[in-house]
Motif scaffolding. Structure first.
Motif, PDB file in Angstrom:
ATOM      1  N   MET A 343       0.750  -1.349   0.201  1.00 38.64           N
ATOM      2  CA  MET A 343       0.171  -0.204  -0.096  1.00 38.64           C
ATOM      3  C   MET A 343       0.921   1.271  -0.038  1.00 38.64           C
ATOM      4  SD  MET A 343      -1.721  -2.602   1.323  1.00 38.64           S
ATOM      5  CE  MET A 343      -1.664  -2.890   3.193  1.00 38.64           C
ATOM      6  N   TRP A 344       1.109   2.174  -0.998  1.00 36.32           N
ATOM      7  CA  TRP A 344       1.745   3.091  -1.151  1.00 36.32           C
ATOM      8  C   TRP A 344       1.262   4.177  -0.710  1.00 36.32           C
ATOM      9  CZ3 TRP A 344       4.091   4.582  -6.754  1.00 36.32           C
ATOM     10  CH2 TRP A 344       4.865   5.715  -6.740  1.00 36.32           C
ATOM     11  N   GLU A 395      -3.604   6.376   0.807  1.00 37.69           N
ATOM     12  CA  GLU A 395      -3.355   5.505  -0.146  1.00 37.69           C
ATOM     13  C   GLU A 395      -3.344   5.765  -1.586  1.00 37.69           C
ATOM     14  OE1 GLU A 395      -4.794   1.342  -1.321  1.00 37.69           O
ATOM     15  OE2 GLU A 395      -4.433   1.321   0.694  1.00 37.69           O
ATOM     16  N   ILE A 396      -2.189   6.092  -2.087  1.00 38.38           N
ATOM     17  CA  ILE A 396      -2.024   6.508  -3.508  1.00 38.38           C
ATOM     18  C   ILE A 396      -2.088   5.398  -4.443  1.00 38.38           C
ATOM     19  CG2 ILE A 396      -1.329   8.562  -2.854  1.00 38.38           C
ATOM     20  CD1 ILE A 396       1.472   7.931  -4.000  1.00 38.38           C
ATOM     21  N   ALA A 397      -1.766   4.153  -3.987  1.00 37.30           N
ATOM     22  CA  ALA A 397      -1.799   3.072  -5.061  1.00 37.30           C
ATOM     23  C   ALA A 397      -1.632   1.807  -4.597  1.00 37.30           C
ATOM     24  CB  ALA A 397      -0.292   3.191  -5.957  1.00 37.30           C
ATOM     25  N   GLU A 398      -1.803   0.720  -5.074  1.00 40.17           N
ATOM     26  CA  GLU A 398      -1.381  -0.592  -4.524  1.00 40.17           C
ATOM     27  C   GLU A 398      -0.750  -1.365  -5.546  1.00 40.17           C
ATOM     28  OE1 GLU A 398      -5.675  -2.528  -2.891  1.00 40.17           O
ATOM     29  OE2 GLU A 398      -6.195  -1.161  -4.555  1.00 40.17           O
ATOM     30  N   VAL A 399       0.155  -2.107  -5.064  1.00 36.56           N
ATOM     31  CA  VAL A 399       1.153  -2.707  -6.009  1.00 36.56           C
ATOM     32  C   VAL A 399       1.445  -4.142  -5.550  1.00 36.56           C
ATOM     33  CG1 VAL A 399       3.500  -2.811  -6.945  1.00 36.56           C
ATOM     34  CG2 VAL A 399       2.439  -0.677  -6.603  1.00 36.56           C
ATOM     35  N   PHE A 400       1.056  -5.266  -6.327  1.00 33.31           N
ATOM     36  CA  PHE A 400       0.875  -6.661  -6.068  1.00 33.31           C
ATOM     37  C   PHE A 400       2.155  -7.075  -6.600  1.00 33.31           C
ATOM     38  CE2 PHE A 400      -3.601  -5.510  -5.911  1.00 33.31           C
ATOM     39  CZ  PHE A 400      -3.983  -6.145  -4.790  1.00 33.31           C
ATOM     40  N   ILE A 401       3.014  -7.995  -5.917  1.00 33.72           N
ATOM     41  CA  ILE A 401       4.238  -8.225  -6.392  1.00 33.72           C
ATOM     42  C   ILE A 401       4.424  -9.786  -5.889  1.00 33.72           C
ATOM     43  CG2 ILE A 401       6.773  -8.092  -6.196  1.00 33.72           C
ATOM     44  CD1 ILE A 401       6.642  -4.992  -5.972  1.00 33.72           C
ATOM     45  N   GLY A 402       4.842 -10.817  -6.840  1.00 34.14           N
ATOM     46  CA  GLY A 402       5.378 -12.059  -6.334  1.00 34.14           C
ATOM     47  C   GLY A 402       7.044 -12.057  -6.762  1.00 34.14           C
ATOM     48  N   GLY A 403       7.629 -12.848  -5.673  1.00 29.83           N
ATOM     49  CA  GLY A 403       9.141 -13.047  -5.776  1.00 29.83           C
ATOM     50  C   GLY A 403       9.469 -14.300  -5.005  1.00 29.83           C
ATOM     51  N   ASN A 404      10.889 -14.628  -5.051  1.00 27.55           N
ATOM     52  CA  ASN A 404      11.109 -15.699  -4.164  1.00 27.55           C
ATOM     53  C   ASN A 404      11.796 -15.572  -2.849  1.00 27.55           C
ATOM     54  OD1 ASN A 404      10.237 -17.940  -6.068  1.00 27.55           O
ATOM     55  ND2 ASN A 404      11.926 -16.984  -7.558  1.00 27.55           N
ATOM     56  N   GLU A 406      11.952 -12.289   0.634  1.00 30.92           N
ATOM     57  CA  GLU A 406      11.325 -11.116   0.954  1.00 30.92           C
ATOM     58  C   GLU A 406      12.163 -10.117   0.401  1.00 30.92           C
ATOM     59  OE1 GLU A 406       9.964  -9.406   5.367  1.00 30.92           O
ATOM     60  OE2 GLU A 406      12.080  -9.699   5.206  1.00 30.92           O
ATOM     61  N   HIS A 407      13.433 -10.125   0.329  1.00 33.96           N
ATOM     62  CA  HIS A 407      14.311  -9.149  -0.249  1.00 33.96           C
ATOM     63  C   HIS A 407      13.999  -9.005  -1.629  1.00 33.96           C
ATOM     64  CE1 HIS A 407      18.063  -6.976  -1.233  1.00 33.96           C
ATOM     65  NE2 HIS A 407      17.961  -7.538  -2.230  1.00 33.96           N
ATOM     66  N   GLU A 408      13.485  -9.871  -2.498  1.00 37.02           N
ATOM     67  CA  GLU A 408      13.091  -9.307  -3.880  1.00 37.02           C
ATOM     68  C   GLU A 408      12.034  -8.819  -3.786  1.00 37.02           C
ATOM     69  OE1 GLU A 408      11.916 -12.035  -7.947  1.00 37.02           O
ATOM     70  OE2 GLU A 408      13.138 -13.065  -6.104  1.00 37.02           O
ATOM     71  N   LEU A 409      10.963  -8.989  -3.077  1.00 40.54           N
ATOM     72  CA  LEU A 409       9.516  -8.356  -3.034  1.00 40.54           C
ATOM     73  C   LEU A 409       9.893  -6.845  -2.775  1.00 40.54           C
ATOM     74  CD1 LEU A 409       7.457 -10.539  -0.804  1.00 40.54           C
ATOM     75  CD2 LEU A 409       7.335 -10.434  -3.228  1.00 40.54           C
ATOM     76  N   LEU A 410      10.954  -6.606  -1.651  1.00 39.86           N
ATOM     77  CA  LEU A 410      11.118  -5.113  -1.442  1.00 39.86           C
ATOM     78  C   LEU A 410      11.836  -4.397  -2.310  1.00 39.86           C
ATOM     79  CD1 LEU A 410      11.933  -5.929   2.253  1.00 39.86           C
ATOM     80  CD2 LEU A 410      10.049  -4.557   1.535  1.00 39.86           C
ATOM     81  N   GLU A 411      12.828  -5.085  -3.031  1.00 40.27           N
ATOM     82  CA  GLU A 411      13.607  -4.451  -4.192  1.00 40.27           C
ATOM     83  C   GLU A 411      12.742  -4.257  -5.346  1.00 40.27           C
ATOM     84  OE1 GLU A 411      17.862  -5.329  -5.965  1.00 40.27           O
ATOM     85  OE2 GLU A 411      16.709  -7.162  -5.889  1.00 40.27           O
ATOM     86  N   LYS A 412      11.798  -5.228  -5.811  1.00 42.91           N
ATOM     87  CA  LYS A 412      10.813  -4.915  -7.010  1.00 42.91           C
ATOM     88  C   LYS A 412      10.017  -3.871  -6.498  1.00 42.91           C
ATOM     89  CE  LYS A 412       9.910  -9.234  -9.313  1.00 42.91           C
ATOM     90  NZ  LYS A 412       8.964 -10.295  -9.695  1.00 42.91           N
ATOM     91  N   TYR A 413       9.718  -3.644  -5.131  1.00 42.95           N
ATOM     92  CA  TYR A 413       8.567  -2.691  -5.155  1.00 42.95           C
ATOM     93  C   TYR A 413       9.456  -1.095  -4.976  1.00 42.95           C
ATOM     94  CZ  TYR A 413       5.446   0.443  -2.319  1.00 42.95           C
ATOM     95  OH  TYR A 413       4.772   1.435  -1.813  1.00 42.95           O
ATOM     96  N   HIS A 414      10.506  -1.079  -4.703  1.00 43.48           N
ATOM     97  CA  HIS A 414      11.344   0.163  -4.624  1.00 43.48           C
ATOM     98  C   HIS A 414      11.492   0.507  -6.192  1.00 43.48           C
ATOM     99  CE1 HIS A 414      14.382   3.192  -4.103  1.00 43.48           C
ATOM    100  NE2 HIS A 414      14.944   2.470  -4.913  1.00 43.48           N
ATOM    101  N   ASN A 415      11.823  -0.432  -7.169  1.00 47.51           N
ATOM    102  CA  ASN A 415      12.260  -0.404  -8.417  1.00 47.51           C
ATOM    103  C   ASN A 415      10.861   0.133  -9.325  1.00 47.51           C
ATOM    104  OD1 ASN A 415      14.845  -0.824  -8.084  1.00 47.51           O
ATOM    105  ND2 ASN A 415      14.728  -3.098  -8.747  1.00 47.51           N
ATOM    106  N   VAL A 416       9.806  -0.386  -8.891  1.00 43.68           N
ATOM    107  CA  VAL A 416       8.528  -0.110  -9.426  1.00 43.68           C
ATOM    108  C   VAL A 416       8.077   1.159  -9.287  1.00 43.68           C
ATOM    109  CG1 VAL A 416       6.022  -0.554  -9.394  1.00 43.68           C
ATOM    110  CG2 VAL A 416       7.596  -2.496  -9.513  1.00 43.68           C
TER     111      VAL A 416
END
Length: 449
Positions: A343-344, A395-404, A406-416
Motif C-alpha cells: 500500500m503506497w 493510499e495512492i496506489a496498490e502494488v501486488f508483487i510476486g518473488g522468491n 522477502e528481499h526480492e519483494l522489497l527491491e521490486k517494489y522500490h524499483n516499480v
C-alpha cells in the motif's frame, strides 16, 4: 452453467475469477458494480437492498450463488439476499456477531476472554463521552461499524479525545444510518439493541507486536484455515498498513494457537458455510496473542497473493462455499515462493503533479514480472480528495508483487515506484502537511515519490 451474481463487481477481481479453472462452468452476473456499492459515493443501502432483491427475483433463470468480497455494506447484505433464495450462507445474526464490533467483543468475552482487550461502548453524542470510558489512556476509539480503519483514532489524552469525538460526530452517520437500516432485519439481544451504528467502542491497546490475518472458512461445521498473511504497518501510531505478505513468517505453534482460538469463537457464534478472515497480534516478548477483529468474507487484498504462491486466487473458496461445495484449495503450486500487496501511502496532504500513463504502467509490469499496479490518484487532485482513507494516511496506489524472497519483494517494489515517476507537491500554504497533527516540519517539498 451456474448463474453467479457478484455484488460490487469490479474489473480487477472479476478478471481474477475468470482465470479460475472452474470459471468455464460459471456465468457471472453483475448485481451492482463497485461504484454503486462503495461507501461515500455509491447508492443508498436501502436502495441496494430493495432493488437488489427485485433484480434477483426478476432474473429469468436460476440464481445459483450470490457472492461479494468487499467490506460493508457488501458483506452485510449478502446473507440477507441469500436467505431470500435459500442459498448456502452464514446466518445474518452470526455475521453481525463478527461485524458489529461491540457485539463481537461481548461474544468473544464469553468464550475467549484471555485473548481480547478491555473494552466499553461509547455514545459520542452524549454530553460527556469521556465519562463513559472506563479505560486509561491510551486507547483506540472507533465506530462499532466502519470500514478500512475509517474514524479509528489513537486517543492519548483529553485533547485527542475531544478532537476524535468532534470528527466522529461529523462523519459517523455515513456508516451508522445504513448499518442501522440493516440491523432491523436481525434478532438482537437486549444488550446490543441500544448500541446501534451511532455508537463507538473504546479498546485498550493490543498492537504491540506482529500482526497477521488467518484466511479460512467453515463448511458444515468444520473450520479450515488455508493461509496466514502477515500485516506490516507504518506511520506515527503504527496503524496504517504498509504491506500484506504471504506466507506468514510467524512460528507454527503461534499460528496453531490462533487457529484454535478462531475455531472456538466461530463455533460459539454458530458461524457456518462461509469464508472468514480473522486478524491477530502476537506479542513475542510476552508470548501472548490478541484477537483484533473477525471479518465474514475473504480479503480481496489477498487474492493475488494466493494466486502467486498457491496457484489460485481464493475467490475459489468464496465461490465454492456460495455454491454449497466444500473448497479444495491448492497449496504452494504457484510460480513464486512469496508475494505481497504494498500500500503506497503518503502521510501528509499533497497536490498530484504527475501520474504515469497507462503505457508507463504496462511498461513497468513488463519490466518487473509478477507485478500488478492499481493507481488511485490522477493529475490535478489533492490527496485529501481521496475517499475511504484511514485517519492517518492517504493510499495512492496498490502494488501486488510476486518473488522468491522477502528481499526480492522489497527491491521490486522500490524499483516499480521509481519507474512510475509519480510526482507530488506537498502543501506549503500554511495548511497542515500532516494528516492528523496539523504541523509541518519543513520537509514538505515538491518530490517524485
Amino acid at each position: 452453467m451456474k448463474n453467479i451474481f457478484v455484488l460490487g463487481s469490479d474489473e480487477f477481481n472479476l478478471s481474477l475469477m475468470k482465470t479460475l479453472v472452474s470459471a468455464k462452468d460459471y456465468c457471472f452476473h453483475v448485481l451492482f458494480d463497485y461504484d454503486e456499492v462503495k461507501m461515500g459515493g455509491g447508492r443508498p443501502v436501502p436502495s441496494l437492498y430493495e432493488e437488489g432483491l427485485e433484480k434477483l427475483k426478476s432474473f429469468p433463470g436460476r440464481v445459483d450463488a450470490i457472492v461479494g468480497y468487499w467490506d460493508f455494506p457488501v458483506s452485510t447484505l449478502l446473507p440477507l439476499f441469500r436467505r431470500s433464495f435459500d442459498l448456502p450462507s452464514p446466518s445474518f445474526e452470526a455475521l453481525l456477531k463478527c461485524e458489529h464490533k461491540y457485539w463481537s467483543r461481548l461474544e468473544q468475552r464469553r468464550v475467549i476472554p484471555e485473548f481480547i482487550p478491555d473494552f466499553c461502548a461509547v455514545d459520542p453524542f452524549c454530553d460527556h463521552p469521556g465519562q463513559q470510558i472506563s479505560l486509561p489512556f491510551p486507547y483506540w476509539l472507533k465506530p462499532v461499524k466502519a470500514a478500512s480503519s475509517q474514524l479509528g483514532f489513537m486517543v492519548r489524552n483529553e485533547s485527542e479525545l475531544h478532537a476524535a469525538i468532534e470528527e466522529i460526530r461529523q462523519k459517523i452517520a455515513g456508516f451508522a444510518d445504513p448499518f442501522n437500516y440493516l440491523m432491523q432485519f436481525a434478532e438482537l439481544p437486549s444488550e446490543v439493541k441500544t448500541v446501534d451504528g451511532n455508537y463507538c467502542i473504546a479498546e485498550s491497546i493490543i498492537s504491540n507486536g506482529q500482526q497477521c490475518t488467518l484466511e479460512g472458512y467453515v463448511y458444515h461445521g468444520r473450520c479450515c484455515v488455508y493461509g496466514t498473511v502477515d500485516s506490516i504497518r507504518e506511520g506515527e501510531h503504527n496503524s496504517s498498513f504498509s504491506r500484506y505478505q504471504y506466507p506468514s513468517m510467524l512460528p507454527l505453534h503461534i499460528r496453531q494457537k490462533m487457529i484454535a482460538v478462531t475455531e472456538r469463537f466461530l463455533q460459539h457464534i454458530g458461524y457456518d458455510n462461509g469464508p472468514f478472515n480473522i486478524e491477530f497480534y502476537w506479542d513475542s516478548e510476552a508470548d501472548r496473542i490478541w484477537l483484533l477483529e473477525v471479518n465474514a468474507r475473504i480479503s480481496k487484498s489477498h487474492c493475488p497473493l494466493f494466486h502467486y504462491v498457491d496457484g489460485m486466487s481464493h475467490h475459489q473458496v468464496m465461490l465454492d462455499l456460495a455454491l454449497g461445495k466444500e473448497p479444495d484449495f491448492p497449496h504452494r503450486q504457484g510460480p513464486y515462493s512469496y508475494a505481497a500487496k504494498f500500500m503506497w501511502r503518503i502521510h501528509s496532504d499533497a497536490f498530484v503533479v504527475k501520474v504515469p500513463s497507462e503505457q508507463q504502467i504496462q511498461a513497468a509490469i513488463r519490466e518487473f514480472p509478477g507485478c500488478e499496479i492499481k493507481l488511485h490518484v490522477h493529475e490535478g487532485m489533492h490527496l485529501s480528495d481521496l475517499i475511504n482513507q484511514d485517519s492517518y494516511s492517504y493510499e495512492i496506489a496498490e502494488v501486488f508483487i510476486g518473488g522468491n524472497s522477502e528481499h526480492e519483494l522489497l527491491e521490486k517494489y522500490h524499483n516499480v515506484k521509481q519507474a512510475l515517476g509519480l510526482e507530488l507537491s506537498p502543501l506549503l500554504d500554511g495548511m497542515s502537511c500532516d494528516k492528523r497533527e496539523g504541523k509541518s516540519d519543513g520537509s514538505c517539498r515538491a518530490v517524485s515519490t
